[in-house]
Design an enzyme around this catalytic site. Structure first.
Site, mmCIF file in Angstrom:
data_model
loop_
_atom_site.group_PDB
_atom_site.id
_atom_site.type_symbol
_atom_site.label_atom_id
_atom_site.label_comp_id
_atom_site.label_asym_id
_atom_site.label_seq_id
_atom_site.Cartn_x
_atom_site.Cartn_y
_atom_site.Cartn_z
ATOM 1 N N GLY A 1 45.759 -44.610 69.810
ATOM 2 C CA GLY A 1 44.483 -45.280 69.637
ATOM 3 C C GLY A 1 44.319 -46.455 70.583
ATOM 4 N N PHE A 2 45.449 -47.041 70.962
ATOM 5 C CA PHE A 2 45.402 -48.233 71.804
ATOM 6 C C PHE A 2 45.156 -47.899 73.271
ATOM 7 C CE2 PHE A 2 49.599 -46.471 71.399
ATOM 8 C CZ PHE A 2 49.933 -46.274 72.711
ATOM 9 N N GLY A 3 45.477 -46.656 73.691
ATOM 10 C CA GLY A 3 45.408 -46.306 75.108
ATOM 11 C C GLY A 3 46.542 -45.353 75.458
ATOM 12 N N ASP B 1 55.077 -52.013 60.892
ATOM 13 C CA ASP B 1 54.660 -50.657 61.240
ATOM 14 C C ASP B 1 55.893 -49.805 61.554
ATOM 15 O OD1 ASP B 1 52.749 -48.724 61.439
ATOM 16 O OD2 ASP B 1 52.083 -49.244 63.449
#
Ligand code: NAG
Ligand code: NAG
Ligand code: NAG
Ligand code: NAG
Ligand code: NAG
Length: 875
Positions: free
Chosen positions: A532-534, A647
C-alpha cells in the site's frame, strides 16, 4: 566526507539532526540565567549550553545559618546524568534563591533529577516551590512523578519593578527534603507572548474565554505553567533550536487521536507580517497536520488531539497556524470549526483570512478554556477538535493545525496546584473514556491492514552499519532526557573513530539521482515487493559493490510521511543483528525513499504458504522464531522506554542469505512509557491485532507478544493469520488454534510437512508458548524475554534428540522414544491422551524429504475423530 547540500534542510525534517550553529537568535533575552545547583564554575551541557554553578556565584541561596543545605552529585550513572542533572542542592529545611533580574515577564524552568544523593532517601522528597507569592509546586515529589527520572517544569512569572525573583524550596512534611538540580531564568518578549495585560494588547489578540464570556485578559498578576508545547506534524525541537527563549517543543504523536494527513513540509520563506518572527521556530509553521484530500472521509470525522490536564483551572490554549499548502491560497478555500473541550471556540477558522489574504504567513490564536472540577474527576482530557465547514463555496473541506501550546493559569490565590491534588503531570497519556472514537477505530484497523505490506529483500551486508550495531538509542520519548539530542553521548566516541558528521554515519543521505542509477530508473523489473505504501526495488550502490532494497513510498500514501520519519528515527538508532538495518534515505523532490540492507531470502511468509519455495525445516523455523523474538526483545528492552513494533507479522520478518531472521517495517512503531500503556489509535494488521489493545486502545509490549504468538502458529500450521475463504470458525488463525487446543485437535492443523519431524517435547513447549502469547489479556501473556528463552529451550530439546539420533544407534533412539512417547501432551491435550492410549491405529504421513536422524516421531491423524498416535520410525 562530502556533505550533500540538501543535508542541512533535511536535518530539520529528520530526527537525525544536530544543532546547527546559527546566527543571532530571533529574540535576545536580557536575562538569561542557567544555574546548575550544587556545583561551582561553568560547565557545558550536552547541547553546548553553558551553565553556571551556584556555589561561588551571586545566586548562592539564602538559608538559616543552622540549617544549611547540602550539595551532592547524583549517585547514578544514568545516561541523563549530564549538566545540570549531575549535581543537586538538597535540604531538610527551606532555602531561597534570589535572582536580581530586570522587570518584566520571565520563563522560570526547574530541572529535577530523581537519583539517589548521598544521605538522602530517594523517595523522601516532598516539597513546595514558591516564587514570591505564587505557589508553583505543592506537595511535589520528583521521585514520585510517574517514574520519570528527569523532569523539567516551566513557568511564566512577571517580575515587578524593584523586585527580585525569589524561588523558595520548602520541604514538607518535616522529615522530607527538597532538592533542585537546575534553574533557568529567561526573559520573555513583552508582546505576543502569552500575557495580555488590559489596555496593552490589541483586541484581536486577547484570548476568547470559550463558553464563558467575551475576553479573558491574562495579566501580570498571574503565573502560568506550561503543560504542552507541541510541534504538530513535525519533530521535537530542542531548546537550542528555539527562537532564543530555550523552549522545548515536543511532537504531537502521542496526543493525536485521529488519523492525520501530513502535508509536505513547506520550503519557501515564511512571511511574518502578523506576528513577530520569534513567536515559534519556523519548523513549527512549516509542518502541520490536516485531514487529507478525501472530503467524504473528512466530513464524517474530526481531527482530534487529546491532552490530559488537571481540573479546577483555566487553561490558555494557543493554536499556531500557517497555510503551507500551495493550493490553499485565497479566503474561504479552507475553513473549519475549532472545538476546545467540546465547545465551539471558533465557528469559522480561516487561516488565509486571518493572515490578511496571504499564504505562508504564520498566525496564532489564543483561547482560554475553563476546566471545571466536576465531581471527583482528577484528570480531564482537554480535547481539541477540528471539523471542516462544508458549504459549497469552500474549496477544501479540510482543517489544519501547525502547533499547540497549553498553559495552566494560576487561580485567584496565585496557586498553580489544587488544594489536595497530586503533583501535576506533564506528560501523562490520554485515557479515552468515551466511545467517541470507536467508529474511527474500525476504519483504522482496515487502513492499517493495508499498510506496510511487504518488503522482499535479498543478500547483504553493510559494514558501516555493522560497526554501529551496538549503538543504543539514547533517551526517552519526551520531555526529557531529550531524544532529539541523542547523538551527543556518542558524538565524541564516533568522531574519534571516524571523522564524519554523525547524521551521515547513522543514516546516510542518498540523492535521487544516485537511487535512480541504483535501480535503473526505478525499473519495474527490479521490483521485489509491492504494498500500500509503494514499491520495493532491488538496487546496487557504491559502484555495484553493495546490494540494497529500496523502498519508495507513494507520495499520496496517507500514512507515508509519518511512517517515513518514524522508520528513520527508529532504525537509525537501533542496531541489532535481528533488526533490518536502514542504510539511508532520500527525500529530494518530496520523495520518501528508504534504503535497507538486502535480505536475500525475502519474507518469512514467502517460505510458509502460497509459495513455490521449499518448505522450511522445523529447526529452521525454530531458529527464525528465536531470531525474531530476540529482535523484538531488543526493541522492548534496550532503551529506557520500550519500543513497540505494532505490526509484527510473517511478512515483516525477513530472512538473509544465511536464513538469519530480522524484524522489519517500523513504520507503525511507537515508543512507550515506563510501566504504562500508550494509548493510541488502534493500528495493526487484521489477524495479528491484540484484542486487548483493540478494546482498550492501550498499547503495550504485550501487543507485540500477541502478534508474535500468531506468527508462531503461522509457522507451525503454514497458513495465513486470516483466511477469508475458510469457514467462519477457522478464518482467524489465533482463535482457530485456540479452539483446536481446547478440543485437543491441534495436531490436525499442523503443517503436514512437519508431521514426523518434530520432537514431541519440543512441540509441546512450542504450542504451550504460542498459546500463552495469544491469551486474551496482556497480563497473562509472557514477555518477549520469556518467549525467547522458551523457544531456545524448545530448540535445545529438538537438537538433543537430533544429536542423539545422529551419534547413537537406532536402538538408543528407539529407547528414547519409548520413554518419551508417553503422553507428552499431558497438560494441554488430555483428550488426545485418551485417544492415543486407546488407539491402535498407526499411520505415518511420510515426507518426501528425509532429514537424517529426524524422522523419529510421526503424529498422524486418521480421521476427523480424535485419534492421534505417536510412533517411532526410521529415517
Ligand atoms: C526576596 O528575597 C529578598 C531577600 O531575602 C527579600 O528582601 C525580598 O523581600 C524578597 N522578595 C519577595 C518578592 O519575596
Ligand atoms: C502529598 O501527596 C501524597 C501522594 O503523592 C499524598 O499521599 C499526601 O497525602 C499528600 N499530602 C498533602 C499534605 O497533600
Ligand atoms: C525578525 O523580525 C525582526 C523585526 O521585525 C527583524 O528585524 C529581523 O530581521 C527578523 N529576522 C529574520 C531572520 O527574519
Ligand atoms: C473517500 O473515502 C471514501 C470512504 O473511505 C471512499 O469510498 C471514496 O472512494 C474516497 N474518495 C476518493 C476520491 O478517494
Ligand atoms: C467533532 O467534535 C465536536 C466537539 O467535540 C463534536 O460535537 C462533534 O460531534 C464531532 N464531530 C464528529 C464528526 O465526530
Amino acid at each position: 566526507m562530502k556533505t550533500h547540500p540538501k543535508l542541512t534542510a533535511i536535518l530539520f525534517f529528520l530526527l537525525c539532526h544536530i544543532t546547527i550553529a546559527s546566527s543571532a537568535p530571533l529574540y535576545m533575552a536580557v536575562d538569561n540565567i542557567a544555574l546548575s545547583c550544587g556545583t561551582s564554575g561553568n560547565t557545558k551541557a550536552a547541547d553546548q549550553r553553558e551553565w553556571v554553578g551556584d556555589l561561588d556565584s551571586k545566586f548562592f541561596p539564602t538559608e538559616e545559618s543552622n540549617h544549611k543545605s547540602i550539595t551532592s552529585p547524583a549517585q547514578s550513572q544514568a545516561s541523563e546524568n549530564t549538566v545540570p542533572y549531575k549535581t543537586a542542592r538538597l535540604s531538610y529545611f527551606p532555602f531561597t534563591y534570589v535572582f536580581p533580574v530586570t522587570p518584566g515577564p520571565k520563563f522560570v524552568r526547574l530541572y529535577f533529577y530523581s537519583a539517589s544523593y548521598s544521605d538522602f532517601d530517594k523517595s523522601k522528597d516532598y516539597f513546595t516551590v514558591k516564587a514570591g507569592s505564587f505557589t508553583l509546586l505543592k506537595n511535589f515529589s520528583a521521585s514520585n512523578s510517574l517514574g520519570k527520572e528527569t523532569l523539567i517544569k516551566e513557568f511564566c512569572i512577571n517580575v515587578e519593578k524593584n523586585q527580585k525573583l525569589n524561588l523558595t524550596f520548602i520541604p514538607f512534611p518535616s522529615n522530607y527534603y527538597a532538592f533542585i538540580n537546575g534553574i533557568e531564568i529567561v526573559s520573555m518578549p513583552i508582546k505576543y507572548m502569552y500575557y495580555s495585560p488590559q489596555g496593552f494588547t490589541k483586541d484581536e489578540l486577547v484570548p476568547e474565554y470559550v463558553g464563558q464570556g467575551p475576553q479573558f485578559f491574562i495579566n501580570y498578576s498571574m503565573a502560568l505553567e506550561m503543560v504542552y508545547r507541541l510541534n504538530v506534524g513535525g519533530n521535537p525541537i530542542s531548546p537550542m533550536e528555539d527562537t532564543g527563549m530555550f523552549r522545548e517543543w515536543s511532537d504531537d504523536r502521542n496526543y493525536l487521536w485521529s488519523e492525520g494527513w501530513y502535508p509536505n513540509e513547506l520550503s519557501v520563506k515564511l512571511k511574518y507580517s502578523k506576528i513577530p518572527n520569534y513567536t515559534a521556530p519556523d519548523t513549527v509553521y512549516r509542518t502541520a497536520i490536516s485531514m487529507g484530500p478525501n472530503s467524504t472521509m473528512n466530513l464524517v470525522s474530526n481531527l482530534t488531539w487529546g491532552l490530559p490536564v488537571d481540573t479546577g483551572f483555566d487553561y490558555l490554549v494557543r493554536l499556531h497556524f500557517c497555510e503551507i499548502d500551495p493550493k490553499v491560497n485565497y479566503v474561504s478555500s479552507r475553513v473549519f470549526t475549532i472545538y476546545l473541550d467540546y465547545q465551539i471556540a471558533e465557528e469559522r477558522a480561516d487561516v488565509i483570512s486571518w493572515a490578511d489574504d496571504k499564504q505562508y504567513t504564520p498566525i496564532f490564536k489564543d483561547y482560554v478554556v475553563k476546566i471545571e472540577n466536576k465531581g471527583n474527576e482528577k484528570n480531564h482530557t482537554l480535547s481539541i477538535d477540528l471539523h471542516p465547514v462544508s458549504t459549497p463555496e469552500i474549496a477544501y473541506w479540510d482543517a489544519i493545525l501547525n502547533g499547540v501550546e497549553v498553559f495552566k493559569l494560576s487561580d485567584s490565590n496565585g496557586n498553580l496546584v489544587g488544594p489536595s491534588m497530586p503533583p501535576p503531570v506533564l506528560d501523562q497519556q490520554p485515557t479515552p473514556t468515551t466511545n467517541k472514537f470507536s467508529t474511527k477505530k474500525i476504519i483504522f484497523i482496515a487502513i492499517g491492514s493495508g499498510v506496510g505490506f511487504l518488503l522482499v529483500l535479498t543478500l547483504v551486508y553493510c559494514m558501516i552499519l555493522k560497526k554501529l550495531k551496538k549503538t543504543k538509542r539514547y533517551g526517552s520519548y519526551h520531555p526529557q532526557p531529550k531524544w532529539w539530542c541523542w547523538p551527543y553521548p556518542y558524538k565524541q566516541k564516533l568522531t574519534r573513530t571516524k571523522a564524519s558528521s554523525l547524521p551521515e554515519v547513522l543514516c546516510r543521505y542518498f540523492t535521487l539521482d544516485e537511487l535512480k542509477t541504483a535501480t535503473n530508473n526505478f525499473n519495474e523489473e527490479l521490483i521485489i515487493g509491492v504494498g500500500g505504501f509503494g514499491n520495493v526495488y532491488k538496487g546496487v550502490i557504491d559502484n555495484g559493490n553493495m546490494m540494497v532494497a529500496i523502498k519508495r513510498m507513494k507520495p499520496e500514501s496517507r500514512q507515508g510521511a509519518r511512517e517515513f520519519r518514524t522508520e528513520i528515527e527508529m532504525l537509525s538508532q537501533l542496531r541489532h543483528v535481528h533488526l533490518v538495518s536502514l542504510i539511508g534515505y532520500c527525500n529530494d523532490d518530496s520523495e520518501m525513499i528508504l534504503v535497507y540492507e538486502y535480505m536475500k531470502n525475502g519474507t518469512l511468509r514467502h517460505h510458509l504458504y502460497d509459495t513455490d519455495n521449499d518448505p522450511l525445516t522445523w529447526k529452521q523455523r525454530l531458529q527464525i522464531c528465536i531470531g525474531a523474538a530476540r529482535g523484538l526483545h531488543y526493541l522492548h528492552t534496550s532503551t529506557k522506554h520500550p519500543i513497540i513494533h505494532r505490526d509484527v507479522k510473517a511478512t515483516n520478518i525477513l530472512l538473509d542469505e544465511k536464513w538469519v531472521s530480522k524484524v522489519s517495517d517500523f513504520g507503525l512503531s511507537k515508543m512507550g512509557l515506563d510501566n504504562s500503556a500508550v494509548s493510541t489509535v488502534v493500528k495493526g494488521t487484521v489477524g495479528y491485532l491484540d484484542p486487548d489493545y483493540a478494546r482498550r486502545q492501550q498499547l503495550t509490549e504485550k501487543s507485540d507478544v500477541y502478534s508474535f504468538g500468531v506468527v508462531m502458529f503461522e509457522v507451525l500450521c503454514a497458513r495465513k493469520a486470516m483466511n477469508q475463504r475458510l469457514h467462519a470458525e477457522q478464518r482467524n488463525l489465533a482463535s482457530w488454534a485456540r479452539k483446536c487446543i481446547e478440543r485437543g485437535t491441534i495436531s490436525q492443523i499442523i503443517d503436514p510437512y512437519l508431521s514426523n519431524k518434530m520432537v514431541p517435547e519440543c512441540l509441546n513447549v512450542y504450542i504451550e508458548l504460542a498459546e500463552s502469547c495469544i491469551r486474551d489479556q496482556g497480563i497473562h501473556r509472557p514477555t518477549m524475554n520469556d518467549v525467547m528463552e522458551k523457544l531456545e529451550f524448545a530448540l535445545e530439546l529438538q537438537e538433543n534428540v537430533d544429536k542423539a539420533k545422529d551419534t547413537n544407534s537406532k536402538e538408543v533412539s528407539l529407547i528414547h522414544h519409548a520413554d518419551t512417547s508417553t503422553p507428552w501432551y499431558n497438560n494441554v491435550y488430555n483428550r488426545e491422551v485418551l485417544a492415543s492410549t486407546n488407539g491402535t491405529e498407526l499411520t505415518t504421513i511420510s515426507s518426501g524429504l528425509s532429514f537424517p536422524g529426524l524422522n523419529s516421531v510421526s503424529i498422524s491423524i486418521t480421521s476427523q475423530d480424535v485419534s492421534t498416535t505417536t510412533k517411532t520410525s526410521e529415517a
